[in-house]
Design a protein around this motif. Structure first.
Motif, PDB file in Angstrom:
ATOM      1  N   SER A   1      13.806 -11.332   5.508  1.00  0.00           N
ATOM      2  CA  SER A   1      12.557 -11.395   5.948  1.00  0.00           C
ATOM      3  C   SER A   1      11.354 -12.143   5.070  1.00  0.00           C
ATOM      4  O   SER A   1      10.387 -12.140   5.677  1.00  0.00           O
TER       5      SER A   1
ATOM      6  N   SER B   1       9.558  -8.030   3.755  1.00  0.00           N
ATOM      7  CA  SER B   1       8.843  -7.062   4.815  1.00  0.00           C
ATOM      8  C   SER B   1       8.691  -5.779   4.148  1.00  0.00           C
ATOM      9  O   SER B   1      10.045  -5.146   3.862  1.00  0.00           O
TER      10      SER B   1
ATOM     11  N   HIS C   1      -0.417  -1.206   7.037  1.00  0.00           N
ATOM     12  CA  HIS C   1      -0.631  -2.470   6.256  1.00  0.00           C
ATOM     13  C   HIS C   1      -1.611  -2.440   5.255  1.00  0.00           C
ATOM     14  O   HIS C   1      -1.277  -3.419   4.352  1.00  0.00           O
TER      15      HIS C   1
END
Length: 349
Positions: free
Chosen positions: A157, A167, A262
């Motif tokens: 990722s 990630s 996030h």
């Protein structure tokens, strides 16, 4: 069929529950070490130093200068090198340092696989596994295999395009699978040790309280993994306030879901304060456990107490490497202690 009847389904002379329990405790210790080394790998930004997955040949590190140059050339193609470590002046010697930690992390994973699969095969052939435990042991073996796959998906990722990191979602899956495997190893080992002591094949049950505590702790561990994956530990070096306020400024412009998953400032905030919800749940469990197994209660209290101190110290030092590693290590020990406490509750039920 009664527990005695179930136990009688296997040749009594070959059943070795205590040996199996000791083996699983050793593997659990290796998984705990793996979690610690994984923390070092993450904190030293070593995870993307090996850009390929070669299950067999990858166990051998580069042996010549040409081999090292070839590995370094592969790393130089990554977004991390082109945008972060390259501009910072990384040379071959610095690359060898981060390569070592990722290689050692993968090597330890291979060793854990062997340490589980080979004895499992031996116990199986010797008919030493009690009735009902073969599916559980195979499930633990499968979890180990999934852990390796998740680790590679995590690395992959971070290799695409301009990515400079893995990630944080894959990192959390990788870490939480390891911790779930650890709890499964401890739980199964305790069941086997109880069988050896009492001669009754009566595994502990998962109680309602244990499920609640597990869910609360899962959320805290998930937030911790996201903090690591987003480098959110650097969002503040003060405690209890962040940016001079209790609730930090966060980016809500992309919606609440994005902020909760996030935004490094908000995730750091959630991780530091959800910890107290976890502490409250663990105190309730420890008090319930104390009467039946005082050592388990002490283990739970000690683990979360040390974990809180290490977490605060990690923040105040701006994520000192070894404090942060110790924080992750004690987190794994807290999972093991919680599994122990949940098992004690399941025996009482």
């Amino acid at each position: 069929m009664s527990p005695h009847d179930i136990q009688a389904a296997e040749p009594a002379s070959t059943i070795r529950p205590l040996a199996l329990a000791r083996w699983l405790f050793v593997v659990a210790a290796m998984v705990t070490l793996m979690v610690m080394v994984g923390g070092i790998t993450r904190l030293t930004e070593s995870g993307l130093s090996i850009t390929q997955w070669n299950p067999v040949s990858g166990a051998i590190p580069p042996l010549s200068e040409a081999d090292w140059q070839a590995e370094f050339a592969l790393y130089q193609q990554t977004g991390e090198y082109q945008n972060v470590s390259g501009p910072a002046g990384m040379d071959l010697e610095a690359f060898k340092f981060i390569f070592f930690w990722e290689w050692f992390h993968r090597l330890l994973g291979r060793l854990i696989g062997l340490a589980f699969a080979v004895p499992l095969a031996w116990f199986w052939v010797k008919q030493a596994i009690p009735a009902g435990y073969k599916p559980r042991l195979l499930a633990l073996l499968a979890l180990g295999g999934m852990q390796g796959a998740f680790g590679w998906f995590m690395v992959r990722s971070g290799l695409g395009g301009e990515m400079t990191d893995v990630s944080h979602f894959w990192l959390s899956i990788h870490l939480l699978t390891a911790l779930f495997t650890l709890s499964g190893l401890v739980w199964t080992a305790l069941d086997l040790r109880q069988l050896a002591a009492r001669g009754e094949n009566a595994p502990a049950r998962l109680t309602g309280l244990a499920v609640i505590v597990a869910v609360v702790l899962f959320v805290q561990l998930l937030l911790g993994a996201w903090v690591a994956g987003l480098n959110a530990g650097l969002a503040s070096d003060t405690w209890p306030l962040m940016q001079g306020r209790l609730v930090p400024e966060a980016d809500w412009s992309r919606g609440a879901f994005w902020t909760f998953t996030h935004d490094p400032f908000f995730i750091h905030f959630l991780h530091r304060w959800w910890a107290w919800v976890a502490v409250a749940a663990l105190i309730v469990m420890a008090r319930k456990v104390r009467a039946a197994r005082r050592q388990a209660s002490i283990a739970i209290h000690s683990a979360f107490g040390i974990q809180i101190i290490l977490g605060i110290a990690t923040v105040l030092t701006g994520v000192d490497l070894w404090l942060a590693v110790a924080h992750q290590l004690v987190g794994a020990l807290l999972v093991a202690a919680t599994a122990w406490g949940a098992h004690v509750l399941g025996r009482k039920a």
